[in-house]
Design an enzyme around this catalytic site. Structure first.
Site, PDB file in Angstrom:
ATOM      1  N   ARG A 122      -8.145  -4.671  -2.076  1.00  0.00           N
ATOM      2  CA  ARG A 122      -7.523  -3.648  -2.911  1.00  0.00           C
ATOM      3  C   ARG A 122      -8.427  -3.425  -4.131  1.00  0.00           C
ATOM      4  NH1 ARG A 122      -2.565  -2.514  -1.761  1.00  0.00           N
ATOM      5  NH2 ARG A 122      -2.097  -4.578  -0.931  1.00  0.00           N
ATOM      6  N   CYS A 168       0.827  -1.210   0.000  1.00  0.00           N
ATOM      7  CA  CYS A 168       0.000   0.000   0.000  1.00  0.00           C
ATOM      8  C   CYS A 168       0.858   1.255   0.000  1.00  0.00           C
ATOM      9  CB  CYS A 168      -0.920   0.005   1.217  1.00  0.00           C
ATOM     10  SG  CYS A 168      -1.986  -1.436   1.329  1.00  0.00           S
TER      11      CYS A 168
END
Length: 215
Positions: free
Chosen positions: A128, A51
């Site tokens: 995600r 991330c």
């Protein structure tokens, strides 16, 4: 067998679900960004390496998104305080400022609204996911990624440019299309339009259903 709440899934070419939330830039509503393209993407958790690479990647391309009239929005189920600590770490440790809001979704309201909670992937994290919403508030693209795989920022920008070209010129774009490449003209649906298509000098037809042109 474990039971999970059935979540609604947003659908393409329908209004994107409205929400309001606290962010690192203050309280927002999705409708605040009407008139702009919105790229909203989720990450599983703050202080995670994949991330972090994505946030640096989006942040580094902020000028390009601005030039396309795009508002970036990040999201995870962490708190505003966790987000602030993380962006401070990214700035301190990697030298990259995060110039867009990150949504705090502790109650998972936005994550559930957009179908981001996938129990087989993670029971306590948003997967995600990435959504593109057009200036009219219509959902135009959804992509879901595995937890282990970061996004390609070039592809996000390519898709945005494709959607903006499609809207402006009423055409289609083919595989691997990039700005400047020929676009695909929609196939004819009547004999008259078929004859008109063959008479157009700016159209290159390989088959009656497959014609391209340069913009």
């Amino acid at each position: 067998m474990q039971n999970y709440d059935i979540q609604p899934m947003p659908r393409l070419n329908e209004p994107a679900p409205e929400f309001e939330a606290d962010t690192t830039f203050g309280h927002i509503r999705l409708s605040d960004f009407r008139g702009k393209w919105v790229v909203m993407y989720s990450h599983p958790a703050d202080f995670t390496p994949v991330c972090t690479t994505e946030f640096m990647g989006f942040s580094a391309r902020k000028k390009e998104f601005d030039e396309m009239n795009v508002q970036l929005l990040g999201l995870s189920i962490d708190s505003v305080f966790s987000h602030l600590a993380w962006v401070n770490s990214i700035q301190k440790d990697f030298g990259q400022h995060t110039p867009f809001p990150i949504i705090a979704d502790l109650d998972m309201h936005v994550s559930k609204l957009y179908g981001m909670i996938h129990p087989k992937a993670a029971t306590t994290q948003a997967v995600r996911a990435l959504f593109i919403i057009d200036p009219e508030g219509i959902l135009r693209l959804m992509i879901y990624y595995p937890m282990t795989t970061g996004r390609n920022i070039d592809e996000v920008i390519r898709v945005l440019k494709s959607l903006q070209t499609v809207d402006q010129y009423k055409v289609n774009t083919g595989a691997n299309w990039q700005p400047g490449d020929p676009v695909i003209v929609s196939p004819p649906n009547t004999v008259k339009s078929l004859d008109e298509r063959s008479a157009q000098k700016d159209v290159d037809c390989k088959a009656w259903y497959f014609c391209t042109k340069k913009l």
